[in-house]
Scaffold this motif. Sequence first.
Motif, PDB file in Angstrom:
ATOM      1  N   ILE A  66       0.814  -1.223   0.000  1.00 33.01           N
ATOM      2  CA  ILE A  66       0.000   0.000   0.000  1.00 33.01           C
ATOM      3  C   ILE A  66       0.849   1.275   0.000  1.00 33.01           C
ATOM      4  N   PRO A  67       1.813   1.405   0.917  1.00 25.95           N
ATOM      5  CA  PRO A  67       2.555   2.675   0.986  1.00 25.95           C
ATOM      6  C   PRO A  67       3.384   2.919  -0.268  1.00 25.95           C
ATOM      7  N   TYR A  88      -3.619  11.609  -7.158  1.00 22.34           N
ATOM      8  CA  TYR A  88      -2.837  11.020  -6.066  1.00 22.34           C
ATOM      9  C   TYR A  88      -1.346  11.180  -6.309  1.00 22.34           C
ATOM     10  N   ARG A  89      -0.626  11.283  -5.191  1.00 23.71           N
ATOM     11  CA  ARG A  89       0.827  11.311  -5.234  1.00 23.71           C
ATOM     12  C   ARG A  89       1.454  10.324  -4.246  1.00 23.71           C
ATOM     13  N   HIS A  90       0.870  10.200  -3.059  1.00 23.54           N
ATOM     14  CA  HIS A  90       1.521   9.354  -2.042  1.00 23.54           C
ATOM     15  C   HIS A  90       0.483   8.807  -1.071  1.00 23.54           C
ATOM     16  N   ILE A  91       0.678   7.553  -0.674  1.00 21.18           N
ATOM     17  CA  ILE A  91      -0.147   6.936   0.367  1.00 21.18           C
ATOM     18  C   ILE A  91       0.793   6.364   1.415  1.00 21.18           C
ATOM     19  N   GLU A  92       0.480   6.633   2.654  1.00 27.76           N
ATOM     20  CA  GLU A  92       1.283   6.127   3.771  1.00 27.76           C
ATOM     21  C   GLU A  92       0.374   5.436   4.775  1.00 27.76           C
ATOM     22  N   CYS A  93       0.814   4.293   5.266  1.00 28.06           N
ATOM     23  CA  CYS A  93       0.100   3.604   6.347  1.00 28.06           C
ATOM     24  C   CYS A  93       0.591   4.150   7.682  1.00 28.06           C
TER      25      CYS A  93
END
Length: 172
Positions: A28-29, A55-60
């Motif tokens: 995911i991240p 979207y640019r970034h996903i962080e858990c």
Amino acid sequence: MKAVLLTLLFGAVCGAQETPAEIDPSKIPGEWRTIYAAADNKEKIVEGGPLRGYYRHIECIDDCEYLSITFYDKDDGTCLLLKEVAKRKEGYVYVIEYAGANTLELIHVSDTMLVTYVENYDGEKTTKMTEGLGKGTSYTQEELQKYQELNSERGIPTENIDNVIETDTCPP
């Protein structure tokens, strides 16, 4: 004989039920780009629409109890960098307030593709939408086919798929 027939029929029906894919949280991240978006109410996702995001970034956060999502929204052609935090409700379903009340579900994750399913309630109407994210700027034919299947399963017509990356002029 009827019992045997019913047992076979029951087995065939159960066998045809697709088990939801297991999500690997380690995938995911990272850096993600919105490649496609689709919605049952397409006006929400067209360029300039309230649910069109880049979207640019996903962080858990805390073992994915929260998702920190960094994305751009365009206001009259100007890219606005935003960061929203979604809270886990159950499984990989999250709640987030953005352009209304949203449930966001991660429905497919691979090394190069992430697909979200969102139900947005704007105070009047619920819109069902998906966002197809990628590590690059396009999908392979197989990834596009998978994205189309995921939309079809949710009642979102293929003709409502919009190529978002074509209008992504925001900074990387």
